[in-house]
Motif scaffolding. Structure first.
Motif, PDB file in Angstrom:
ATOM      1  N   ASP A 185       7.035   4.211   0.046  1.00 25.06           N
ATOM      2  CA  ASP A 185       6.448   3.728  -1.563  1.00 25.06           C
ATOM      3  C   ASP A 185       5.612   5.267  -1.746  1.00 25.06           C
ATOM      4  N   GLY A 186       5.625   5.088  -3.096  1.00 23.42           N
ATOM      5  CA  GLY A 186       5.070   6.725  -3.630  1.00 23.42           C
ATOM      6  C   GLY A 186       5.626   7.526  -3.869  1.00 23.42           C
ATOM      7  N   SER A 187       6.540   7.905  -2.455  1.00 22.99           N
ATOM      8  CA  SER A 187       7.683   8.509  -2.742  1.00 22.99           C
ATOM      9  C   SER A 187       8.271   7.986  -3.881  1.00 22.99           C
TER      10      SER A 187
ATOM     11  N   ALA B 183       0.490  -1.317   0.444  1.00 27.67           N
ATOM     12  CA  ALA B 183       0.096   0.365   0.300  1.00 27.67           C
ATOM     13  C   ALA B 183       0.725   1.193   0.226  1.00 27.67           C
ATOM     14  N   ASN B 184       0.441   2.605  -0.401  1.00 26.10           N
ATOM     15  CA  ASN B 184       1.049   3.691  -0.488  1.00 26.10           C
ATOM     16  C   ASN B 184       1.388   3.631   0.950  1.00 26.10           C
ATOM     17  N   GLY B 185       2.337   4.297   1.474  1.00 18.67           N
ATOM     18  CA  GLY B 185       3.302   4.628   2.474  1.00 18.67           C
ATOM     19  C   GLY B 185       3.695   3.776   3.566  1.00 18.67           C
ATOM     20  N   ASP B 186       3.681   2.261   2.615  1.00 19.00           N
ATOM     21  CA  ASP B 186       4.557   1.034   2.944  1.00 19.00           C
ATOM     22  C   ASP B 186       6.413   1.263   2.980  1.00 19.00           C
TER      23      ASP B 186
END
Length: 89
Positions: A20-22, A2-5
């Motif tokens: 994750d997501g960056s 998930a985004n943020g993991d």
């Protein structure tokens, strides 16, 4: 994931923990163990998962090629200077 993991991954010859997501790693340089610990702490603080992504054959080959090219360039530079040096009087 998930985004943020948090994911600790290997890229360009370095281990990096990343949210994750960056777009890029949070910390750069150091060993796998050091960055795994950093990633684990980041995940614990945020209450998210932490995963370690092993390097792919492609990334290992890219790193090996870059190292080999750098060594070859250094050898060429060194060889070129040896022949041009004036003798000491």
């Amino acid at each position: 994931m998930a985004n943020g993991d948090i994911r600790t991954y290997y890229e360009d010859g370095q281990w990096k923990p990343k949210v994750d997501g960056s777009s890029r790693g949070a910390h750069v340089g150091g060993t796998r163990a050091e960055h795994s610990a950093v990633g684990r702490d980041m995940a614990r603080e945020r209450g998210v998962e932490h995963r370690i992504t092993r390097p792919t054959v492609q990334s290992r080959n890219r790193t090996h090629m870059a190292t080999t090219l750098a060594r070859a360039r250094a050898e060429q530079t060194t060889k070129g200077r040896r022949g041009c040096a004036a003798p000491l009087s």
